[in-house]
Design an enzyme around this catalytic site. Structure first.
Site, PDB file in Angstrom:
ATOM      1  N   GLU A 185      36.171 -11.028  14.119  1.00 28.81           N
ATOM      2  CA  GLU A 185      35.811  -9.682  14.930  1.00 28.81           C
ATOM      3  C   GLU A 185      36.542  -9.765  16.006  1.00 28.81           C
ATOM      4  OE1 GLU A 185      34.613  -6.919  13.831  1.00 28.81           O
ATOM      5  OE2 GLU A 185      34.543  -8.080  11.870  1.00 28.81           O
ATOM      6  N   SER A 469     -28.192   4.458  -9.909  1.00 25.36           N
ATOM      7  CA  SER A 469     -29.029   3.382  -9.909  1.00 25.36           C
ATOM      8  C   SER A 469     -28.617   2.147  -9.134  1.00 25.36           C
ATOM      9  CB  SER A 469     -29.093   2.863 -11.379  1.00 25.36           C
ATOM     10  OG  SER A 469     -29.757   3.828 -12.191  1.00 25.36           O
TER      11      SER A 469
END
Length: 774
Positions: A185, A469
């Site tokens: 780069e 229950s």
């Protein structure tokens, strides 16, 4: 005339020159002023938080120890999710795994948490079936009694940009990666001042010669300015601004600092809807390792992506990726950063990416619950930008087991009863599971519904359903001061007046006995006997008991309260049962263990919060009675489902089968299962056949949490023989079928059986002979 003409010409030239000078001065002043403005912007941005880094959420660590029994399929899946890669050779690098029959070799990753830090090392785990026989270090042969596997990432808190990034310092980046970036780069990075005129001319010449864009003239600093501050539009004004910003950045910051920012900023690919930014994140995304461990070829692959990340990605086209990688390697060699020998070796290497799955959150219902708790500490914007590491209590093996047990159980119900199938996805049969360690309150798993993608409504934390229950144990708990498990309750049909109307409780099944012991009534879930107890104990006392156990929903002192007619939040129901399993201690549901900032400093450390609500003796009595639910009551079918270790629990079914429940626990773990329709339609099945099998599937999948230990009897409890017919102390050699029962020390029966104590001696002899024959 001639002189006048010359004079006029000189005047014009002087004015023109002054104008040009003025324009240059004005332009220079403008550029200087604009550059100062840019420097203020750059300083403001760089001096503060440079990136919005999503906070990461992690599971709990996984403990392994010799003698541990585990689910091998779930364990192998765990290793895969942690990024361990199968190799054919002996593991040499972190994250490598080899299996040789009953022997597993793996090179552990580093463990780095707030209170637990260790470097990775190679270990051998020897198995016998699904049990760990031994663990030893492969590097020195030292035995290991136990070890921890690192946490698994569950999800992240993203900001609007959905950028995923792991910050690295330039000291952590290997030199060959830096050389690769410079070679590909900006090879003159350390020799220019932000703008490289030589590079611009060279790129222009190359592009003209090939009649195509082959090279770019932008420096790393210009790329940083564009990516960090500007838009990608291609205009002269944007390019000029980029150039000026590059010059200003170079004037304000050192080269290494600029390069470090670049390394963390650069865009390097896409993971579904999430962008991969910076070499730190790319290193894990492509090779599942920290950036400092990247090889030369791996570094070249990452650098090759900078020009066009999604074009050269190894996940898109491996051949194209290799070609681009080789271009980077040759550039490194050209500039003297790679020897001819290493170039030859690197060019021949294959591109082996680690593989990935598209981003998705694990345990999404749990994460939603966690988010709600975290937002009391941190605003959403902070969670999306501060880069926090949030360590939770979730066990991903238990989570996966819970999700699969729920999905499989609901599918079985629909298959066995086609009327439960609904064409609309949002109307389908639903279910929910929560798994908790009762002594700590740590939430190990949470499945708030069947499919999070279709419904984000969390039925564990947000739903309000009748427990049926499953609420009865709190009625029996309320009666322990006056009644014992052997006390007899009436099963006769009785009507009660509620709001001026008569109400008569009905039993779920026919129960011929006119009276039953408390233990038997709870085990068989007899409604009439339970209401009889509730009316004798007092409904207000039951409401007070429920409130002390953490129920927040309104409970009214009506007789139907005893049968679970009032709505509860499932998480609160599970928490209340924890008090039975944890010797009377009520834990606070815990989901967060620690929160650390991006530098590894601990910001929050969460510890279990507990409160004693009942005595250990009362908790044990309740557990003992709830064990009878499993051994001879409504949950007796667990025996046929592979559950042979001590379990206590309770089924629950509401009117018209709208809700099915099972809450069960061992000394180590508690799980609640609910099944029903969101709109309250009947599922045509009780808790024993709808919720109970799901619970069994889950528990059978996580043997590492099942020690098989019995429930410990604490001080304050005594065992005595009683006569089941009278509920009183058994008369030796007189009561025909004495049973052992547990009692609170302060509530032991004082009287002997009134039915058999007056028997004639001849009748006693007959009874003894009958007992011997049986």
């Amino acid at each position: 005339m001639k002189r006048r003409t010359i004079y006029l010409e000189r005047t014009i030239w002087r004015r023109l020159l002054k104008g040009i000078v003025f324009v240059f001065v004005l332009t220079g002043a403008g550029l200087a002023l604009y550059s100062w403005h840019l420097s203020v912007q750059i300083e403001k941005r760089f001096s503060g938080r440079r990136w919005s880094i999503p906070s990461r959420v992690f599971s709990d660590t996984t403990l392994l120890y010799s003698g541990q029994v585990m689910s091998l399929p779930l364990f192998h899946e765990k290793l895969e999710h942690l990024g361990y890669r199968k190799v054919s050779h002996r593991p040499e690098r972190k994250g490598e795994l080899r299996t040789l029959g009953a022997v597993m070799e793996l090179f552990l990753h580093d463990l780095d948490m707030s209170l637990q830090k260790r470097g990775g090392f190679p270990v051998q785990i020897r198995l016998a079936g699904n049990r760990i026989v031994s663990m030893v270090r492969l590097d020195n042969g030292e035995p290991i009694p136990n070890l921890e596997l690192e946490s698994e990432e569950l999800g992240q808190f993203f900001g609007p940009a959905r950028e995923q990034r792991r910050l690295v310092s330039i000291d952590q980046v290997p030199l060959h990666l830096i050389h690769a970036i410079l070679a590909a780069e900006d090879n003159r990075f350390y020799r220019h001042n932000g703008v490289d005129l030589r590079g611009i001319l060279r790129a222009a010449y190359t592009n003209l010669r090939h009649s195509a864009i082959r090279q770019g003239g932008s420096t790393l600093t210009q790329q940083l300015a564009k990516n960090y501050f500007l838009t990608p539009e291609r205009t002269f004004s944007r390019k000029l601004k980029e150039l000026l910003m590059a010059l200003v950045i170079e004037a304000m910051y050192k080269k290494d600092e600029i390069l470090e920012i670049y390394l963390n900023e650069i865009y390097l690919g896409q993971k579904g809807s999430v962008s991969i930014n910076g070499v730190g994140e790319a290193s894990y995304f492509f090779f599942n390792k920290p950036v400092k461990e990247l090889s030369i070829t791996e570094a070249a692959v990452i650098v090759g992506l900078i020009r066009a990340p999604n074009h050269y990605s190894p996940y898109v086209d491996r051949k194209r990726c290799r070609t681009r990688r080789n271009t980077v390697l040759r550039a490194m060699h050209k500039h003297g950063w790679l020897s001819q020998e290493k170039l030859k070796i690197s060019l021949s290497a294959t591109v082996n990416a680690a593989g990935f799955s598209t981003y998705h959150r694990k345990g999404p219902y749990f994460l939603d619950c966690l988010t709600e708790q975290l937002t009391t500490l941190y605003p959403p914007q902070a969670l999306a930008s501060l880069g926090l590491s949030i360590y939770t209590t979730l066990d991903t093996q238990v989570q996966r087991a819970a999700e699969r047990a729920l999905a499989g159980g609901l599918a079985r119900l629909e298959e066995s009863n086609p009327s439960l199938n609904r064409p609309k996805p949002e109307k389908r049969l639903q279910g929910a599971i929560i798994v908790i360690q009762p002594r700590t309150g740590c939430i190990l798993a949470m499945a708030g519904g069947r499919d999070y993608g279709l419904s984000q409504f969390n039925r564990i934390t947000q739903a309000r359903r009748q427990p049926g229950s499953a609420f009865k144990p709190f009625v029996y708990l309320s009666g322990l001061d006056e009644f014992t498990p052997a006390a007899l309750l009436s099963n006769k049909p009785i009507s009660y007046t509620v709001n001026g109307k008569l109400w008569e409780p009905q039993n779920f099944k026919t129960v011929p006995e006119l009276c039953l012991s408390m233990r038997d009534a709870l085990a068989r879930s007899v409604n009439r006997a339970t209401v009889d107890l509730a009316m004798q104990v007092g409904l207000n006392r039951i409401v007070s008991t429920a409130q002390a156990l953490g129920f927040s929903t309104p409970l009214k002192p009506y007789p139907s309260l005893a049968l679970g007619a009032f709505e509860v939040i499932p998480l609160e129901l599970a928490r209340a049962y924890c008090a039975f399993a944890a010797d009377g201690v009520l834990p606070y549901p815990l989901s967060v263990k620690a929160v650390m900032d991006e530098k590894g400093r601990v910001l929050e450390q969460r510890y279990m919060t507990i409160e004693r609500v009942i005595s250990p003796a009362r908790a044990f009595i309740m557990t003992s009675m709830l064990q009878s639910v499993i051994t001879r009551g409504t949950a007796h079918s667990l025996k046929q489902m592979g559950i042979s270790f001590p379990v206590a629990g309770k089924t629950g079914t509401t009117n018209e089968y709208k809700d099915a429940w099972f809450v069960g626990y061992t000394p180590d773990i508690l799980a609640l299962v609910w099944v029903g329709f969101d709109d309250g339609d009947s599922i045509h099945a009780p808790g024993s056949s709808a919720a109970l099998p799901i619970w069994a599937d889950l528990i059978n999948s996580i043997p590492q949490y099942i020690s098989g230990e019995t429930f410990h009897m604490p001080p304050g409890v005594v065992r005595l023989n009683i006569c089941p017919e009278s509920g009183l102390l058994a008369v030796p050699h007189a009561c025909p079928k004495p049973l052992e029962e547990v009692f609170l020390e302060e509530n032991v029966p004082k009287e002997y059986c009134s039915i058999h104590r007056l028997l004639h001696p001849f009748e006693r002899i007959i009874n003894e002979v009958r007992d011997l024959l049986h």
